[in-house]
Design an enzyme around this catalytic site. Structure first.
Site, PDB file in Angstrom:
ATOM      1  N   LYS A 156      -3.163  -2.676   4.006  1.00 29.60           N
ATOM      2  CA  LYS A 156      -1.976  -2.038   3.388  1.00 29.60           C
ATOM      3  C   LYS A 156      -1.274  -1.095   4.383  1.00 29.60           C
ATOM      4  O   LYS A 156      -0.067  -1.202   4.595  1.00 29.60           O
ATOM      5  CB  LYS A 156      -2.387  -1.240   2.131  1.00 29.60           C
ATOM      6  CG  LYS A 156      -3.061  -2.080   1.054  1.00 29.60           C
ATOM      7  CD  LYS A 156      -3.406  -1.269  -0.173  1.00 29.60           C
ATOM      8  CE  LYS A 156      -4.513  -0.244   0.022  1.00 29.60           C
ATOM      9  NZ  LYS A 156      -5.840  -0.814   0.334  1.00 29.60           N
TER      10      LYS A 156
ATOM     11  N   ARG B 174      -3.198   2.806  -9.223  1.00 27.89           N
ATOM     12  CA  ARG B 174      -4.490   2.115  -9.175  1.00 27.89           C
ATOM     13  C   ARG B 174      -5.116   2.012 -10.552  1.00 27.89           C
ATOM     14  O   ARG B 174      -6.260   1.609 -10.674  1.00 27.89           O
ATOM     15  CB  ARG B 174      -5.441   2.878  -8.255  1.00 27.89           C
ATOM     16  CG  ARG B 174      -5.268   2.504  -6.798  1.00 27.89           C
ATOM     17  CD  ARG B 174      -6.206   3.333  -5.958  1.00 27.89           C
ATOM     18  NE  ARG B 174      -6.631   2.601  -4.808  1.00 27.89           N
ATOM     19  CZ  ARG B 174      -6.321   2.919  -3.555  1.00 27.89           C
ATOM     20  NH1 ARG B 174      -5.606   3.960  -3.289  1.00 27.89           N
ATOM     21  NH2 ARG B 174      -6.752   2.188  -2.564  1.00 27.89           N
TER      22      ARG B 174
ATOM     23  N   ARG C 127     -12.438   0.263  12.059  1.00 25.59           N
ATOM     24  CA  ARG C 127     -11.161   0.996  11.998  1.00 25.59           C
ATOM     25  C   ARG C 127     -11.273   2.374  12.657  1.00 25.59           C
ATOM     26  O   ARG C 127     -12.263   3.080  12.489  1.00 25.59           O
ATOM     27  CB  ARG C 127     -10.712   1.182  10.551  1.00 25.59           C
ATOM     28  CG  ARG C 127      -9.516   2.143  10.468  1.00 25.59           C
ATOM     29  CD  ARG C 127      -8.831   2.200   9.160  1.00 25.59           C
ATOM     30  NE  ARG C 127      -9.734   2.301   8.049  1.00 25.59           N
ATOM     31  CZ  ARG C 127      -9.378   2.077   6.781  1.00 25.59           C
ATOM     32  NH1 ARG C 127      -8.147   1.723   6.509  1.00 25.59           N
ATOM     33  NH2 ARG C 127     -10.248   2.193   5.818  1.00 25.59           N
TER      34      ARG C 127
ATOM     35  N   ARG D  19     -12.659   7.550   9.643  1.00 25.80           N
ATOM     36  CA  ARG D  19     -12.556   8.181   8.324  1.00 25.80           C
ATOM     37  C   ARG D  19     -13.927   8.417   7.710  1.00 25.80           C
ATOM     38  O   ARG D  19     -14.828   7.599   7.896  1.00 25.80           O
ATOM     39  CB  ARG D  19     -11.743   7.260   7.400  1.00 25.80           C
ATOM     40  CG  ARG D  19     -10.320   7.716   7.235  1.00 25.80           C
ATOM     41  CD  ARG D  19      -9.466   6.704   6.561  1.00 25.80           C
ATOM     42  NE  ARG D  19      -9.936   6.273   5.253  1.00 25.80           N
ATOM     43  CZ  ARG D  19      -9.253   5.450   4.471  1.00 25.80           C
ATOM     44  NH1 ARG D  19      -8.079   4.996   4.863  1.00 25.80           N
ATOM     45  NH2 ARG D  19      -9.728   5.082   3.309  1.00 25.80           N
TER      46      ARG D  19
ATOM     47  N   ARG E 264     -16.094   1.586  -3.012  1.00 20.84           N
ATOM     48  CA  ARG E 264     -14.622   1.519  -3.122  1.00 20.84           C
ATOM     49  C   ARG E 264     -14.180   0.152  -3.629  1.00 20.84           C
ATOM     50  O   ARG E 264     -13.241   0.026  -4.417  1.00 20.84           O
ATOM     51  CB  ARG E 264     -13.983   1.807  -1.756  1.00 20.84           C
ATOM     52  CG  ARG E 264     -14.038   3.290  -1.402  1.00 20.84           C
ATOM     53  CD  ARG E 264     -13.915   3.545   0.089  1.00 20.84           C
ATOM     54  NE  ARG E 264     -12.706   3.063   0.695  1.00 20.84           N
ATOM     55  CZ  ARG E 264     -12.523   2.951   2.017  1.00 20.84           C
ATOM     56  NH1 ARG E 264     -13.494   3.307   2.846  1.00 20.84           N
ATOM     57  NH2 ARG E 264     -11.394   2.503   2.492  1.00 20.84           N
TER      58      ARG E 264
HETATM   59  P1  AP5 Z   1      -5.654  -0.793   7.052  1.00 19.58           P
HETATM   60  O1  AP5 Z   1      -4.241  -1.203   7.238  1.00 19.58           O
HETATM   61  O2  AP5 Z   1      -6.041   0.588   7.425  1.00 19.58           O
HETATM   62  O3  AP5 Z   1      -6.124  -1.131   5.535  1.00 19.58           O
HETATM   63  P2  AP5 Z   1      -5.796  -0.428   4.156  1.00 19.58           P
HETATM   64  O4  AP5 Z   1      -5.640  -1.505   3.149  1.00 19.58           O
HETATM   65  O5  AP5 Z   1      -4.685   0.555   4.317  1.00 19.58           O
HETATM   66  O6  AP5 Z   1      -7.193   0.291   3.922  1.00 19.58           O
HETATM   67  P3  AP5 Z   1      -7.619   1.639   3.224  1.00 19.58           P
HETATM   68  O7  AP5 Z   1      -9.096   1.773   3.526  1.00 19.58           O
HETATM   69  O8  AP5 Z   1      -6.749   2.773   3.646  1.00 19.58           O
HETATM   70  O9  AP5 Z   1      -7.458   1.331   1.726  1.00 19.58           O
HETATM   71  P4  AP5 Z   1      -8.161   2.048   0.569  1.00 19.58           P
HETATM   72  O10 AP5 Z   1      -7.367   1.568  -0.559  1.00 19.58           O
HETATM   73  O11 AP5 Z   1      -9.617   1.859   0.488  1.00 19.58           O
HETATM   74  O12 AP5 Z   1      -8.039   3.585   0.981  1.00 19.58           O
HETATM   75  P5  AP5 Z   1      -7.022   4.727   0.580  1.00 19.58           P
HETATM   76  O13 AP5 Z   1      -6.824   5.573   1.766  1.00 19.58           O
HETATM   77  O14 AP5 Z   1      -5.834   4.190  -0.106  1.00 19.58           O
HETATM   78  O15 AP5 Z   1      -6.548  -1.845   7.848  1.00 19.58           O
HETATM   79  C1  AP5 Z   1      -7.941  -1.697   7.926  1.00 19.58           C
HETATM   80  C2  AP5 Z   1      -8.443  -2.118   9.324  1.00 19.58           C
HETATM   81  O16 AP5 Z   1      -8.216  -3.513   9.505  1.00 19.58           O
HETATM   82  C3  AP5 Z   1      -7.705  -1.415  10.485  1.00 19.58           C
HETATM   83  O17 AP5 Z   1      -8.615  -1.156  11.508  1.00 19.58           O
HETATM   84  C4  AP5 Z   1      -6.649  -2.440  10.934  1.00 19.58           C
HETATM   85  O18 AP5 Z   1      -6.339  -2.317  12.322  1.00 19.58           O
HETATM   86  C5  AP5 Z   1      -7.351  -3.762  10.615  1.00 19.58           C
HETATM   87  N1  AP5 Z   1      -6.414  -4.804  10.185  1.00 19.58           N
HETATM   88  C6  AP5 Z   1      -5.350  -4.663   9.352  1.00 19.58           C
HETATM   89  N2  AP5 Z   1      -4.739  -5.850   9.166  1.00 19.58           N
HETATM   90  C7  AP5 Z   1      -5.455  -6.761   9.887  1.00 19.58           C
HETATM   91  C8  AP5 Z   1      -5.336  -8.169  10.081  1.00 19.58           C
HETATM   92  N3  AP5 Z   1      -4.360  -8.872   9.480  1.00 19.58           N
HETATM   93  N4  AP5 Z   1      -6.251  -8.782  10.865  1.00 19.58           N
HETATM   94  C9  AP5 Z   1      -7.258  -8.064  11.461  1.00 19.58           C
HETATM   95  N5  AP5 Z   1      -7.409  -6.732  11.313  1.00 19.58           N
HETATM   96  C10 AP5 Z   1      -6.525  -6.090  10.534  1.00 19.58           C
HETATM   97  O19 AP5 Z   1      -7.881   5.509  -0.519  1.00 19.58           O
HETATM   98  C11 AP5 Z   1      -9.037   6.228  -0.139  1.00 19.58           C
HETATM   99  C12 AP5 Z   1      -9.624   6.900  -1.378  1.00 19.58           C
HETATM  100  O20 AP5 Z   1      -8.671   7.837  -1.920  1.00 19.58           O
HETATM  101  C13 AP5 Z   1      -9.968   5.969  -2.544  1.00 19.58           C
HETATM  102  O21 AP5 Z   1     -11.257   5.422  -2.402  1.00 19.58           O
HETATM  103  C14 AP5 Z   1      -9.882   6.948  -3.742  1.00 19.58           C
HETATM  104  O22 AP5 Z   1     -11.033   7.739  -3.821  1.00 19.58           O
HETATM  105  C15 AP5 Z   1      -8.711   7.842  -3.335  1.00 19.58           C
HETATM  106  N6  AP5 Z   1      -7.425   7.335  -3.854  1.00 19.58           N
HETATM  107  C16 AP5 Z   1      -6.450   6.704  -3.144  1.00 19.58           C
HETATM  108  N7  AP5 Z   1      -5.426   6.352  -3.946  1.00 19.58           N
HETATM  109  C17 AP5 Z   1      -5.769   6.774  -5.202  1.00 19.58           C
HETATM  110  C18 AP5 Z   1      -5.132   6.671  -6.472  1.00 19.58           C
HETATM  111  N8  AP5 Z   1      -3.941   6.076  -6.636  1.00 19.58           N
HETATM  112  N9  AP5 Z   1      -5.778   7.200  -7.550  1.00 19.58           N
HETATM  113  C19 AP5 Z   1      -6.977   7.822  -7.430  1.00 19.58           C
HETATM  114  N10 AP5 Z   1      -7.631   7.921  -6.238  1.00 19.58           N
HETATM  115  C20 AP5 Z   1      -7.041   7.408  -5.142  1.00 19.58           C
END
Ligand code: AP5
Length: 222
Positions: free
Chosen positions: A18, A94, A129, A158, A169
């Site tokens: 994402k 979410r 990552r 992270r 997660r």
């Molecule tokens: P990356 O682009 O970083 O992936 P991402 O989908 O953004 O991953 P996140 O881990 O940030 O998603 P998440 O939903 O778990 O975490 P969030 O921060 O939102 O890519 C990942 C890796 O793969 C990178 O190294 C990249 O280089 C590589 N990559 C990307 N595309 C690729 C490809 N096509 N091919 C190969 N490699 C590739 O949430 C964290 C926490 O916050 C949650 O667990 C929750 O506790 C809380 N939270 C967040 N949002 C909410 C909400 N709305 N409500 C309540 N709690 C929330």
């Protein structure tokens, strides 16, 4: 007359890409990237009471309570840059209650993008990552390595990027994704996120260009 700005949501499992796609979309389309996870990490870094509480949930891979997340996202979304340039909402909503909170404000997206990635790949992506604390850029040690030694030396991992935490997660994601999808069913596009980041962006770019064309046709006929 200036066309209505784009309003896009992007969803997918942890590490489905994402944030990576948002960087590319933002660069081409100038939308304001608003990531719920980044806002929460900002609160943690600032040492606020919300940040302290949020971290307890994030460490368990659970959703942070609505009374923190909903207010935070709403406030950011209603700022003038997002309203004027359009927005790209990453990782929100979410849950059904989060989606309803937007509906109550009259906020409806134009498109809901769901990135679909094979689960084995998610683990590899999480463990490799790294983030650049200077500009927030996302890297992967194998798939998207840093450009030089200087950047490489300052990259950080992270706190929730371990295999054990990703399992939690992922479980939370599976428990919630269907209820959100049901709400945006008619504007959802599912994108194969297993491909290279350039190929994934190619598909998203195609969808966004089509959407802009449709919106400008609708504007000119009204
Ligand atoms: P990356 O682009 O970083 O992936 P991402 O989908 O953004 O991953 P996140 O881990 O940030 O998603 P998440 O939903 O778990 O975490 P969030 O921060 O939102 O890519 C990942 C890796 O793969 C990178 O190294 C990249 O280089 C590589 N990559 C990307 N595309 C690729 C490809 N096509 N091919 C190969 N490699 C590739 O949430 C964290 C926490 O916050 C949650 O667990 C929750 O506790 C809380 N939270 C967040 N949002 C909410 C909400 N709305 N409500 C309540 N709690 C929330």
């Amino acid at each position: 007359m200036k066309p209505e700005p784009l309003k896009i949501m992007i969803s997918g499992a942890p590490a489905s890409g994402k944030g990576t796609q948002c960087e590319l979309i933002k660069k081409k389309y100038g939308l304001v990237h608003l990531a719920a996870g980044d806002l929460l990490r900002g609160e943690i870094a600032a040492g606020t009471s919300n940040g302290k509480l949020a971290k307890e949930y994030m460490e368990k891979g659970m959703l942070v309570p609505d009374d923190i997340v909903v207010v935070m996202v709403k406030e950011r979304l209603l700022q003038s840059d997002a309203q004027e340039n359009g927005w790209l909402l990453d990782g929100y909503p979410r849950s059904l209650s989060q989606a309803k909170a937007l509906e109550d404000l009259g906020i409806q997206p134009d498109l809901f993008i769901l990135l679909e990635v094979n689960e084995d790949a998610l683990f590899e992506r999480v463990v490799g990552r790294r983030l650049d604390p200077v500009n927030g850029k996302i890297y992967h040690l194998e798939y998207s390595p840093p450009e030089n030694e200087e950047i490489s030396a300052r990259l950080v991992q992270r706190f929730d990027d371990t295999e054990e935490k990703v399992k939690l997660r992922l479980k939370t994601h599976h428990q919630n994704v269907e209820s959100v999808l049901a709400l945006y069913n008619d504007i959802t596009v599912k994108v194969n996120g297993d491909l290279s980041k350039e190929e994934v962006f190619g598909e998203i770019d195609r969808q966004l260009s089509f959407l802009i064309e449709m919106k400008s046709k609708a504007d000119s006929s009204s």
